[in-house]
Motif scaffolding. Structure first.
Motif, PDB file in Angstrom:
ATOM      1  N   MET A   1       0.840  -1.191   0.000  1.00 49.48           N
ATOM      2  CA  MET A   1       0.000   0.000   0.000  1.00 49.48           C
ATOM      3  C   MET A   1       0.884   1.252   0.000  1.00 49.48           C
ATOM      4  O   MET A   1       1.835   1.338   0.768  1.00 49.48           O
ATOM      5  N   GLN A   2       0.562   2.193  -0.863  1.00 52.76           N
ATOM      6  CA  GLN A   2       1.317   3.441  -0.908  1.00 52.76           C
ATOM      7  C   GLN A   2       0.990   4.303   0.314  1.00 52.76           C
ATOM      8  O   GLN A   2      -0.146   4.327   0.787  1.00 52.76           O
ATOM      9  N   LEU A   3       2.007   4.986   0.836  1.00 55.52           N
ATOM     10  CA  LEU A   3       1.820   5.837   2.008  1.00 55.52           C
ATOM     11  C   LEU A   3       1.441   7.240   1.567  1.00 55.52           C
ATOM     12  O   LEU A   3       2.200   7.912   0.860  1.00 55.52           O
ATOM     13  N   ASN A   4       0.276   7.708   1.982  1.00 55.96           N
ATOM     14  CA  ASN A   4      -0.172   9.088   1.742  1.00 55.96           C
ATOM     15  C   ASN A   4      -1.321   9.396   2.699  1.00 55.96           C
ATOM     16  O   ASN A   4      -1.711   8.555   3.516  1.00 55.96           O
ATOM     17  N   ARG A   5      -1.875  10.576   2.584  1.00 56.72           N
ATOM     18  CA  ARG A   5      -2.916  10.981   3.533  1.00 56.72           C
ATOM     19  C   ARG A   5      -4.277  10.364   3.228  1.00 56.72           C
ATOM     20  O   ARG A   5      -5.219  10.522   4.010  1.00 56.72           O
ATOM     21  N   THR A   6      -4.376   9.679   2.119  1.00 59.87           N
ATOM     22  CA  THR A   6      -5.594   8.924   1.838  1.00 59.87           C
ATOM     23  C   THR A   6      -5.544   7.556   2.511  1.00 59.87           C
ATOM     24  O   THR A   6      -6.537   7.088   3.073  1.00 59.87           O
ATOM     25  N   THR A   7      -4.372   6.922   2.472  1.00 60.86           N
ATOM     26  CA  THR A   7      -4.239   5.574   3.047  1.00 60.86           C
ATOM     27  C   THR A   7      -3.926   5.603   4.537  1.00 60.86           C
ATOM     28  O   THR A   7      -4.137   4.612   5.233  1.00 60.86           O
ATOM     29  N   ALA A   8      -3.393   6.717   5.047  1.00 61.58           N
ATOM     30  CA  ALA A   8      -3.085   6.842   6.475  1.00 61.58           C
ATOM     31  C   ALA A   8      -4.026   7.874   7.096  1.00 61.58           C
ATOM     32  O   ALA A   8      -4.229   8.960   6.545  1.00 61.58           O
ATOM     33  N   ASN A   9      -4.569   7.553   8.219  1.00 61.96           N
ATOM     34  CA  ASN A   9      -5.544   8.430   8.880  1.00 61.96           C
ATOM     35  C   ASN A   9      -4.804   9.429   9.764  1.00 61.96           C
ATOM     36  O   ASN A   9      -4.477   9.143  10.920  1.00 61.96           O
ATOM     37  N   VAL A  10      -4.525  10.609   9.234  1.00 61.90           N
ATOM     38  CA  VAL A  10      -3.817  11.645   9.994  1.00 61.90           C
ATOM     39  C   VAL A  10      -4.552  12.968   9.842  1.00 61.90           C
ATOM     40  O   VAL A  10      -5.233  13.209   8.842  1.00 61.90           O
ATOM     41  N   GLU A  11      -4.388  13.825  10.823  1.00 59.45           N
ATOM     42  CA  GLU A  11      -5.102  15.098  10.802  1.00 59.45           C
ATOM     43  C   GLU A  11      -4.280  16.196  10.143  1.00 59.45           C
ATOM     44  O   GLU A  11      -3.051  16.137  10.091  1.00 59.45           O
ATOM     45  N   LYS A  12      -4.986  17.194   9.652  1.00 61.58           N
ATOM     46  CA  LYS A  12      -4.331  18.346   9.043  1.00 61.58           C
ATOM     47  C   LYS A  12      -4.018  19.368  10.133  1.00 61.58           C
ATOM     48  O   LYS A  12      -4.817  19.573  11.049  1.00 61.58           O
ATOM     49  N   ARG A  13      -2.880  20.012  10.021  1.00 60.88           N
ATOM     50  CA  ARG A  13      -2.455  20.975  11.038  1.00 60.88           C
ATOM     51  C   ARG A  13      -2.098  22.309  10.383  1.00 60.88           C
ATOM     52  O   ARG A  13      -1.645  22.341   9.233  1.00 60.88           O
ATOM     53  N   PRO A  14      -2.254  23.403  11.125  1.00 55.50           N
ATOM     54  CA  PRO A  14      -1.893  24.720  10.583  1.00 55.50           C
ATOM     55  C   PRO A  14      -0.386  24.870  10.437  1.00 55.50           C
ATOM     56  O   PRO A  14       0.381  24.341  11.244  1.00 55.50           O
ATOM     57  N   ILE A  15       0.028  25.600   9.424  1.00 51.32           N
ATOM     58  CA  ILE A  15       1.459  25.812   9.181  1.00 51.32           C
ATOM     59  C   ILE A  15       2.012  26.787  10.218  1.00 51.32           C
ATOM     60  O   ILE A  15       1.689  27.971  10.214  1.00 51.32           O
ATOM     61  N   LYS A  16       2.851  26.262  11.099  1.00 51.30           N
ATOM     62  CA  LYS A  16       3.527  27.107  12.089  1.00 51.30           C
ATOM     63  C   LYS A  16       5.041  27.117  11.888  1.00 51.30           C
ATOM     64  O   LYS A  16       5.734  27.934  12.490  1.00 51.30           O
ATOM     65  N   VAL A  17       5.524  26.183  11.059  1.00 55.14           N
ATOM     66  CA  VAL A  17       6.973  26.013  10.890  1.00 55.14           C
ATOM     67  C   VAL A  17       7.315  26.018   9.411  1.00 55.14           C
ATOM     68  O   VAL A  17       6.680  25.317   8.615  1.00 55.14           O
ATOM     69  N   LEU A  18       8.310  26.809   9.044  1.00 53.43           N
ATOM     70  CA  LEU A  18       8.918  26.754   7.717  1.00 53.43           C
ATOM     71  C   LEU A  18      10.258  26.058   7.867  1.00 53.43           C
ATOM     72  O   LEU A  18      11.055  26.417   8.739  1.00 53.43           O
ATOM     73  N   GLN A  19      10.505  25.065   7.014  1.00 51.45           N
ATOM     74  CA  GLN A  19      11.716  24.260   7.133  1.00 51.45           C
ATOM     75  C   GLN A  19      12.471  24.231   5.812  1.00 51.45           C
ATOM     76  O   GLN A  19      11.941  23.774   4.806  1.00 51.45           O
ATOM     77  N   PHE A  20      13.702  24.728   5.842  1.00 49.00           N
ATOM     78  CA  PHE A  20      14.566  24.669   4.662  1.00 49.00           C
ATOM     79  C   PHE A  20      15.387  23.382   4.739  1.00 49.00           C
ATOM     80  O   PHE A  20      16.310  23.266   5.547  1.00 49.00           O
ATOM     81  N   GLY A  21      15.043  22.427   3.906  1.00 51.05           N
ATOM     82  CA  GLY A  21      15.719  21.142   3.901  1.00 51.05           C
ATOM     83  C   GLY A  21      14.743  20.013   4.115  1.00 51.05           C
ATOM     84  O   GLY A  21      13.789  20.142   4.906  1.00 51.05           O
ATOM     85  N   GLU A  22      14.943  18.919   3.388  1.00 52.22           N
ATOM     86  CA  GLU A  22      14.043  17.782   3.472  1.00 52.22           C
ATOM     87  C   GLU A  22      14.816  16.489   3.711  1.00 52.22           C
ATOM     88  O   GLU A  22      14.298  15.393   3.550  1.00 52.22           O
ATOM     89  N   GLY A  23      16.074  16.621   4.125  1.00 55.40           N
ATOM     90  CA  GLY A  23      16.941  15.466   4.270  1.00 55.40           C
ATOM     91  C   GLY A  23      16.694  14.663   5.530  1.00 55.40           C
ATOM     92  O   GLY A  23      15.830  14.987   6.362  1.00 55.40           O
ATOM     93  N   ASN A  24      17.493  13.621   5.673  1.00 57.42           N
ATOM     94  CA  ASN A  24      17.304  12.674   6.763  1.00 57.42           C
ATOM     95  C   ASN A  24      17.392  13.325   8.136  1.00 57.42           C
ATOM     96  O   ASN A  24      16.599  13.028   9.034  1.00 57.42           O
ATOM     97  N   PHE A  25      18.384  14.215   8.324  1.00 56.49           N
ATOM     98  CA  PHE A  25      18.587  14.750   9.671  1.00 56.49           C
ATOM     99  C   PHE A  25      17.388  15.559  10.137  1.00 56.49           C
ATOM    100  O   PHE A  25      16.890  15.365  11.255  1.00 56.49           O
TER     101      PHE A  25
END
Length: 472
Positions: A1-25
């Motif tokens: 099963m592909q992982l996304n917000r349709t297949t996983a039941n998670v809530e939406k949250r307001p944007i409070k954080v801007l993050q530069f970088g998408e890497g592992n750390f």
């Protein structure tokens, strides 16, 4: 099963954080912290991720709607721990190189309060030529444009200022980032009102972060996918230990509920003692190990520490050269021993290639200060650290025999390629090759080649590597 917000039941949250970088750390450290504060302290914070360079994981992260699983493995209070969780705080991912307007529109988010970044040591730099009205190359220039857009959109409202916490491993990272932003503001002719708003409404913290994050567990990903029931292409692993030191006003505790979430965060007016020992011992050990281990054909941190030869090399470098180069302080040997135990963590596979990104800027930040301090104290060049330096120069030889391809600043890669080509053309000697690299003051911010003892020791080590292929 592909992982996304349709297949996983998670809530939406307001944007409070801007993050530069998408890497592992960042995903295993900052996003995990936000996840913990959401779960345990009702933080209710969503993250908007900005891909900081043209090539990155933004598209893959978007395809999973910002979702991924985190495994934290290790030993905690004598007990073997294996925790896994679905981290769901990332709400959106923007690639400014493809949609610059969407990037700027994030500045209009009403509840945005924090900016985190990790663009490596090479990220917090000033690059002449970055312009205001098109996607900028450098991270500080992107952030300048973003902050100015927020200032203009909210008409200078002081309540819309941001708390900025860079995680790049350079000294006084917050101070340095603000200095570069003000330089861009001057270059672009931004208003004095913006500069006043930046100074009075925005807060820059110097930070120090600590968690070993080996990243994607490729060796057992099939097993993990079967366990999860999802095809998660962004699974990330980290160790249990974590620490974040923030240098600045204690008021951050009022808006960032890390204490309630049980996070190991220290707010102090002086992070220097924490930074010095962490950067010089933990990060220094990683960085000096990378070229030696890769040239020896040993792929992971744990295997290198357990190898009789390389492990002894790293321990001796720490014990005989790095610790003696540091200001006298209690607990340095104990900290070193703890670090080596963390490196031996049997639950994580930390590949040297994943640490090798931007190895030359990392060497400058993490190892060179120990070389300089050692030489000031001992009046001689450190043998082990010089051997690591020589190994790094050899690793960046385009014709190295281990199949390593350097991922570093283009000018560094070009320099090393050129000097090795000219050496093979008998244009100059190996000693002169070393001088060429050490004299590159654009990188080192000094001409290291004037130090004849260092040149001699690095050249000696490089001759040994070239003639015998024996690293240690």
């Amino acid at each position: 099963m592909q992982l996304n917000r349709t297949t996983a039941n998670v809530e939406k949250r307001p944007i409070k954080v801007l993050q530069f970088g998408e890497g592992n750390f960042l995903r295993a450290f900052i996003d995990w912290m936000i996840h913990e504060m959401n779960e345990k302290a009702d933080f209710n914070a969503g993250v908007a991720v900005v891909q900081p360079i043209p090539q990155g994981l933004g598209e893959l992260l978007s395809s999973q709607d910002g979702l991924y699983h985190l495994y934290l493995n290790g030993i905690e209070k004598g007990q073997l721990i294996n925790k896994k969780m679905l981290v769901d705080c990332i709400q959106s991912v923007v690639n400014p190189y493809e949609d610059y307007n969407a990037y700027l529109q994030l500045a209009e988010e009403e509840e945005l309060k924090f900016v985190f970044s990790n663009t490596t040591e090479a990220g917090i730099t000033y690059k002449a030529g970055d312009a205001k009205d098109k996607v900028q190359d450098s991270f500080p220039a992107k952030l300048t444009a973003f902050l100015n857009h927020r200032f203009e959109h909210f008409k200078g409202d002081a309540s819309k200022g941001l708390i900025i916490l860079p995680c790049e491993l350079i000294d006084k990272n917050g101070v340095k980032l603000k200095e570069i932003i003000l330089k861009y503001a001057a270059d672009w002719g931004l208003s004095d009102d913006f500069k006043t708003w930046l100074d009075s409404a925005c807060t820059f913290y110097n930070t120090l972060v600590d968690r070993i994050v080996p990243g994607y567990p490729k060796d057992r990903i099939k097993e993990i996918h079967e366990e999860l029931g999802f095809e998660d292409q962004l699974v990330v692993e980290g160790e249990q230990f974590h620490l974040m030191v923030m240098e600045g006003d204690q008021s951050i505790k009022e808006v960032l509920p890390f204490e309630k979430a049980g996070l190991n965060i220290i707010v102090t007016d002086n992070q220097a003692p924490y930074r010095t020992r962490k950067v010089r011992i933990l990060n220094g050990a990683h960085t000096l190990m990378v070229p030696v281990g890769l040239l020896a054909g040993i792929p992971t941190v744990r295997e290198n520490i357990e190898d009789a030869t390389v492990g002894q090399f790293v321990n001796d470098a720490l014990t005989q050269e790095i610790i003696p180069s540091l200001p006298a302080a209690e607990g340095l040997t104990e900290f070193k021993d703890d670090v080596l135990d963390r490196f031996r963590n049997p639950f994580i596979q930390h590949y040297l290639k994943s640490i090798s990104l931007n190895s030359f800027p990392k060497f400058k930040t993490r190892v060179l200060p120990s070389i300089v301090s050692y030489m000031e104290k001992e009046q001689k060049a450190p043998a082990y650290l010089s051997k690591s330096f020589a190994s790094l120069i050899k690793l960046y030889d385009p014709k190295n025999k281990v199949g390593f391809e350097a991922q570093d600043n283009a000018d560094v890669v070009e320099l090393l390629g050129t000097v090795w080509e000219e050496y093979r053309s008998e244009y100059f000697s190996l000693d002169e090759l070393v001088k060429k690299v050490l004299s590159y003051d654009t990188l080192w911010e000094a001409d290291l080649s004037v130090n004849t003892l260092l040149v001699e020791e690095v050249s000696k080590s490089l001759r040994e590597i070239e003639s015998t292929a024996e690293l240690v």
